[in-house]
Design a protein around this motif. Structure first.
Motif, PDB file in Angstrom:
ATOM      1  N   ARG A   1       3.544 -53.865  -1.370  1.00 28.33           N
ATOM      2  CA  ARG A   1       3.559 -53.356  -1.889  1.00 28.33           C
ATOM      3  C   ARG A   1       3.219 -51.534  -2.279  1.00 28.33           C
ATOM      4  O   ARG A   1       3.754 -50.532  -1.314  1.00 28.33           O
ATOM      5  N   TRP A   2       3.067 -50.854  -3.035  1.00 26.74           N
ATOM      6  CA  TRP A   2       3.563 -49.627  -3.445  1.00 26.74           C
ATOM      7  C   TRP A   2       2.397 -48.785  -3.247  1.00 26.74           C
ATOM      8  O   TRP A   2       1.598 -49.557  -3.065  1.00 26.74           O
ATOM      9  N   MET A   3       2.258 -47.938  -2.742  1.00 27.89           N
ATOM     10  CA  MET A   3       0.919 -47.242  -1.919  1.00 27.89           C
ATOM     11  C   MET A   3       0.677 -45.864  -3.189  1.00 27.89           C
ATOM     12  O   MET A   3       1.636 -45.184  -3.802  1.00 27.89           O
ATOM     13  N   PRO A   4      -0.349 -46.632  -3.369  1.00 29.62           N
ATOM     14  CA  PRO A   4      -1.478 -44.916  -4.858  1.00 29.62           C
ATOM     15  C   PRO A   4      -0.406 -43.748  -4.133  1.00 29.62           C
ATOM     16  O   PRO A   4      -1.058 -43.621  -3.055  1.00 29.62           O
ATOM     17  N   SER A   5      -0.663 -43.196  -5.081  1.00 27.51           N
ATOM     18  CA  SER A   5      -0.042 -41.673  -4.833  1.00 27.51           C
ATOM     19  C   SER A   5      -0.600 -40.495  -5.641  1.00 27.51           C
ATOM     20  O   SER A   5      -1.066 -41.289  -6.943  1.00 27.51           O
ATOM     21  N   PHE A   6      -1.191 -40.044  -5.667  1.00 30.14           N
ATOM     22  CA  PHE A   6      -2.609 -38.973  -6.164  1.00 30.14           C
ATOM     23  C   PHE A   6      -1.756 -37.372  -6.967  1.00 30.14           C
ATOM     24  O   PHE A   6      -1.024 -36.720  -5.422  1.00 30.14           O
ATOM     25  N   PRO A   7      -2.005 -36.726  -7.289  1.00 33.37           N
ATOM     26  CA  PRO A   7      -1.790 -35.460  -7.613  1.00 33.37           C
ATOM     27  C   PRO A   7      -2.729 -34.316  -7.140  1.00 33.37           C
ATOM     28  O   PRO A   7      -4.122 -35.339  -7.237  1.00 33.37           O
ATOM     29  N   ALA A   8      -1.974 -33.652  -6.599  1.00 32.14           N
ATOM     30  CA  ALA A   8      -2.540 -32.303  -5.866  1.00 32.14           C
ATOM     31  C   ALA A   8      -4.131 -32.018  -6.445  1.00 32.14           C
ATOM     32  O   ALA A   8      -4.830 -30.999  -5.807  1.00 32.14           O
ATOM     33  N   ASP A   9      -4.119 -32.237  -7.753  1.00 30.50           N
ATOM     34  CA  ASP A   9      -4.933 -31.112  -8.779  1.00 30.50           C
ATOM     35  C   ASP A   9      -6.480 -32.896  -8.594  1.00 30.50           C
ATOM     36  O   ASP A   9      -7.578 -32.611  -9.051  1.00 30.50           O
ATOM     37  N   THR A  10      -6.390 -33.640  -8.204  1.00 32.00           N
ATOM     38  CA  THR A  10      -7.029 -35.005  -8.318  1.00 32.00           C
ATOM     39  C   THR A  10      -8.340 -34.323  -7.794  1.00 32.00           C
ATOM     40  O   THR A  10      -8.698 -33.974  -7.088  1.00 32.00           O
ATOM     41  N   PRO A  11      -9.624 -34.800  -7.954  1.00 35.07           N
ATOM     42  CA  PRO A  11     -11.098 -34.240  -7.862  1.00 35.07           C
ATOM     43  C   PRO A  11     -10.763 -34.314  -5.856  1.00 35.07           C
ATOM     44  O   PRO A  11     -10.580 -35.690  -5.725  1.00 35.07           O
ATOM     45  N   ALA A  12     -11.403 -34.006  -5.410  1.00 36.95           N
ATOM     46  CA  ALA A  12     -11.668 -34.263  -4.619  1.00 36.95           C
ATOM     47  C   ALA A  12     -12.698 -35.019  -3.251  1.00 36.95           C
ATOM     48  O   ALA A  12     -12.105 -36.275  -2.995  1.00 36.95           O
TER      49      ALA A  12
ATOM     50  N   VAL B   1      -5.987 -44.135   4.315  1.00 36.83           N
ATOM     51  CA  VAL B   1      -4.617 -43.160   4.065  1.00 36.83           C
ATOM     52  C   VAL B   1      -4.875 -42.412   2.236  1.00 36.83           C
ATOM     53  O   VAL B   1      -4.902 -43.500   1.179  1.00 36.83           O
ATOM     54  N   VAL B   2      -3.815 -41.546   2.217  1.00 35.07           N
ATOM     55  CA  VAL B   2      -4.109 -41.146   0.941  1.00 35.07           C
ATOM     56  C   VAL B   2      -2.723 -40.633   0.825  1.00 35.07           C
ATOM     57  O   VAL B   2      -2.455 -39.343   1.426  1.00 35.07           O
ATOM     58  N   HIS B   3      -1.997 -40.646  -0.027  1.00 35.84           N
ATOM     59  CA  HIS B   3      -0.997 -39.791  -0.206  1.00 35.84           C
ATOM     60  C   HIS B   3      -1.112 -38.805  -1.427  1.00 35.84           C
ATOM     61  O   HIS B   3      -0.899 -39.288  -2.883  1.00 35.84           O
ATOM     62  N   VAL B   4      -0.693 -37.679  -1.047  1.00 39.94           N
ATOM     63  CA  VAL B   4      -1.344 -36.868  -2.476  1.00 39.94           C
ATOM     64  C   VAL B   4       0.825 -36.389  -3.223  1.00 39.94           C
ATOM     65  O   VAL B   4       1.093 -35.155  -1.770  1.00 39.94           O
ATOM     66  N   LYS B   5       0.458 -35.675  -3.935  1.00 40.08           N
ATOM     67  CA  LYS B   5       2.052 -35.113  -4.381  1.00 40.08           C
ATOM     68  C   LYS B   5       1.609 -34.262  -4.883  1.00 40.08           C
ATOM     69  O   LYS B   5       0.710 -33.184  -5.291  1.00 40.08           O
ATOM     70  N   GLY B   6       2.331 -33.184  -4.303  1.00 41.47           N
ATOM     71  CA  GLY B   6       2.744 -31.565  -4.274  1.00 41.47           C
ATOM     72  C   GLY B   6       2.002 -30.876  -3.951  1.00 41.47           C
ATOM     73  O   GLY B   6       1.701 -29.825  -4.062  1.00 41.47           O
ATOM     74  N   VAL B   7       1.601 -30.718  -2.792  1.00 44.79           N
ATOM     75  CA  VAL B   7       0.738 -29.921  -1.680  1.00 44.79           C
ATOM     76  C   VAL B   7       1.467 -28.732  -1.671  1.00 44.79           C
ATOM     77  O   VAL B   7       0.898 -27.864  -1.487  1.00 44.79           O
ATOM     78  N   ILE B   8       2.348 -29.173  -0.530  1.00 45.22           N
ATOM     79  CA  ILE B   8       3.156 -28.115   0.017  1.00 45.22           C
ATOM     80  C   ILE B   8       4.911 -27.875   0.769  1.00 45.22           C
ATOM     81  O   ILE B   8       4.955 -28.885   0.292  1.00 45.22           O
ATOM     82  N   PRO B   9       5.777 -27.534  -0.587  1.00 42.20           N
ATOM     83  CA  PRO B   9       7.137 -27.670  -0.309  1.00 42.20           C
ATOM     84  C   PRO B   9       7.719 -26.856   1.384  1.00 42.20           C
ATOM     85  O   PRO B   9       7.006 -25.551   1.239  1.00 42.20           O
ATOM     86  N   ARG B  10       8.646 -27.090   1.290  1.00 42.04           N
ATOM     87  CA  ARG B  10       8.994 -26.759   2.562  1.00 42.04           C
ATOM     88  C   ARG B  10      10.092 -27.369   3.136  1.00 42.04           C
ATOM     89  O   ARG B  10      10.410 -28.870   2.601  1.00 42.04           O
ATOM     90  N   GLU B  11      11.135 -26.022   4.109  1.00 40.60           N
ATOM     91  CA  GLU B  11      12.511 -26.379   4.483  1.00 40.60           C
ATOM     92  C   GLU B  11      12.731 -26.305   5.287  1.00 40.60           C
ATOM     93  O   GLU B  11      12.213 -25.535   5.941  1.00 40.60           O
ATOM     94  N   TYR B  12      13.513 -27.273   6.120  1.00 41.26           N
ATOM     95  CA  TYR B  12      13.532 -26.758   7.715  1.00 41.26           C
ATOM     96  C   TYR B  12      15.051 -27.078   8.507  1.00 41.26           C
ATOM     97  O   TYR B  12      14.798 -26.555   9.031  1.00 41.26           O
ATOM     98  N   PHE B  13      15.952 -27.500   7.763  1.00 45.52           N
ATOM     99  CA  PHE B  13      17.744 -27.969   8.438  1.00 45.52           C
ATOM    100  C   PHE B  13      18.047 -27.430   8.374  1.00 45.52           C
ATOM    101  O   PHE B  13      18.440 -27.245   9.544  1.00 45.52           O
ATOM    102  N   GLU B  14      17.657 -26.008   8.683  1.00 48.69           N
ATOM    103  CA  GLU B  14      18.185 -24.468   8.733  1.00 48.69           C
ATOM    104  C   GLU B  14      18.530 -24.683  10.440  1.00 48.69           C
ATOM    105  O   GLU B  14      19.275 -24.370  11.202  1.00 48.69           O
ATOM    106  N   THR B  15      17.629 -24.660  10.420  1.00 49.86           N
ATOM    107  CA  THR B  15      17.138 -24.885  12.044  1.00 49.86           C
ATOM    108  C   THR B  15      18.044 -25.766  13.281  1.00 49.86           C
ATOM    109  O   THR B  15      17.925 -25.213  14.123  1.00 49.86           O
ATOM    110  N   MET B  16      17.664 -27.302  11.972  1.00 52.59           N
ATOM    111  CA  MET B  16      18.437 -27.931  13.180  1.00 52.59           C
ATOM    112  C   MET B  16      20.463 -28.320  12.518  1.00 52.59           C
ATOM    113  O   MET B  16      20.856 -28.589  13.540  1.00 52.59           O
ATOM    114  N   ALA B  17      20.796 -26.731  11.880  1.00 53.42           N
ATOM    115  CA  ALA B  17      22.261 -26.837  11.651  1.00 53.42           C
ATOM    116  C   ALA B  17      22.893 -26.081  12.791  1.00 53.42           C
ATOM    117  O   ALA B  17      24.208 -26.944  13.057  1.00 53.42           O
TER     118      ALA B  17
END
Length: 330
Positions: free
Chosen positions: A37-48, A60-76
């Motif tokens: 089944r699909w896991m529900p997701s919640f936008p970052a501004d959802t009430p606490a 378990v809670v899937h929260v959308k748009g908490v923090i973007p991050r890039e990392y692949f340069e480290t592994m190049a």
């Protein structure tokens, strides 16, 4: 037990397969669509209070748009990426997947110089000031406060785990487990933040979660405790995720489908379309596993496992003594 079947609360911006089209694989075999089944997701501004209720209800809670991050340069430098492609896309070079194993299999790569170099870079990254800063960033800590408002001094354990899931790497997925197996040195109150680094499509080997799994995990853990007492375990064995009662690498099973059939009592595995910036917060007794990466575009799945506790409450201090390193016994 209530079974919820709603689609994600936040629709992903790119099309994803329907459940009937998904071919989710663990280390052993596929999981039938009717077991998903699909896991529900919640936008970052959802009430606490809404987020806490979901956490306490389903673990378990899937929260959308908490923090973007890039990392692949480290592994190049390892050669893991396809030459001429944008490193942030994480396109696999197409080489031998066993050359690019995750850090938790470091002890098996002594005779493989490519894999050893890859592992060295992983450990270098995990032990860097950058990794520490990532774990302690204000965006994630803000949500830790939302889920644990009674914590006076929340902190991130020094022992972080960064994992890569190479396309079409057989038998390399994380088995079925709950985190308290590895954190028995304290009560089951640690909060895990699983952070996909970049987009993680459902076919790309992300985490799957067993719905309403906390009661299942508590029952299993009570059984392990009883077995340990019957065998006369000392403190060290009782705390170990690798004692004689445990499976390979401390896992409950290598086969998510088989575990579901034997222990889940009708519960389904929840799948999701994870995007850069999302964070999944889960309970120490939330049962989960990863899946085989079958991304048709050859994209590597990279993620971070960050775990949090409170200085004012008991916790497993073994996880806060040093950064993750090979042979640390945890």
């Amino acid at each position: 037990m209530p079974i919820r079947s709603e689609p994600p609360l936040v629709s992903p911006p790119t099309p994803v397969p329907t459940l009937d089209e998904l071919e989710i694989e663990g280390n052993v075999g596929k999981i039938a669509p009717d077991k998903l089944r699909w896991m529900p997701s919640f936008p970052a501004d959802t009430p606490a209070e809404v987020l806490r209720n979901e956490f306490e209800t389903n673990g378990v809670v899937h929260v959308k748009g908490v923090i973007p991050r890039e990392y692949f340069e480290t592994m190049a430098e390892t050669g893991i990426l396809k030459e001429g492609t944008d490193p942030t896309l994480g396109i696999f070079c197409g080489g031998n997947p066993t050359d690019f194993v995750s850090a938790d299999t470091a002890k098996y790569v002594d005779d493989n110089p490519v894999a050893k170099r890859h592992i060295a870079l992983v450990f270098e990254a995990v032990q860097s000031d950058w990794a520490k800063a990532f774990c302690e960033n204000e965006h994630i800590l803000n949500f830790v406060h939302k889920f644990k408002p009674d914590w006076a001094e929340p902190f991130c354990f020094k022992r972080q785990i960064w994992r890569s899931n190479i396309p079409n790497s057989e038998g390399s997925t994380t088995g079925v487990h709950y985190d308290h197996i590895f954190l028995r040195g304290g009560p089951p109150i640690a909060l895990t933040a699983w952070v996909p680094v970049g987009d993680v499509h459902p076919l790309q080997g992300g985490l799957i979660y067993l719905e309403d799994s906390i009661p299942v995990a508590r029952k299993i853990e009570d059984g392990f405790t009883a077995q340990g007492r019957a065998k006369g375990f000392g403190k060290e064995d009782a705390l170990s995720a690798f004692n004689s009662n445990m499976g390979v690498a401390g896992m409950l099973s290598r086969d998510a489908g088989e575990f579901q059939a034997q222990y889940a009592e009708g519960r389904r595995w929840m799948v999701a379309n994870y995007e850069a910036g999302d964070v999944v917060f889960h309970h120490s007794f939330s049962i989960h596993a990863s899946t085989t990466n079958r991304d048709p575009d050859g994209v590597i799945r990279l993620s971070a496992d960050l775990r949090y506790a409170d200085r004012e409450h008991p916790y497993d201090d073994r996880w806060d003594r040093a950064p993750y390193h090979a042979g640390d016994g945890l």
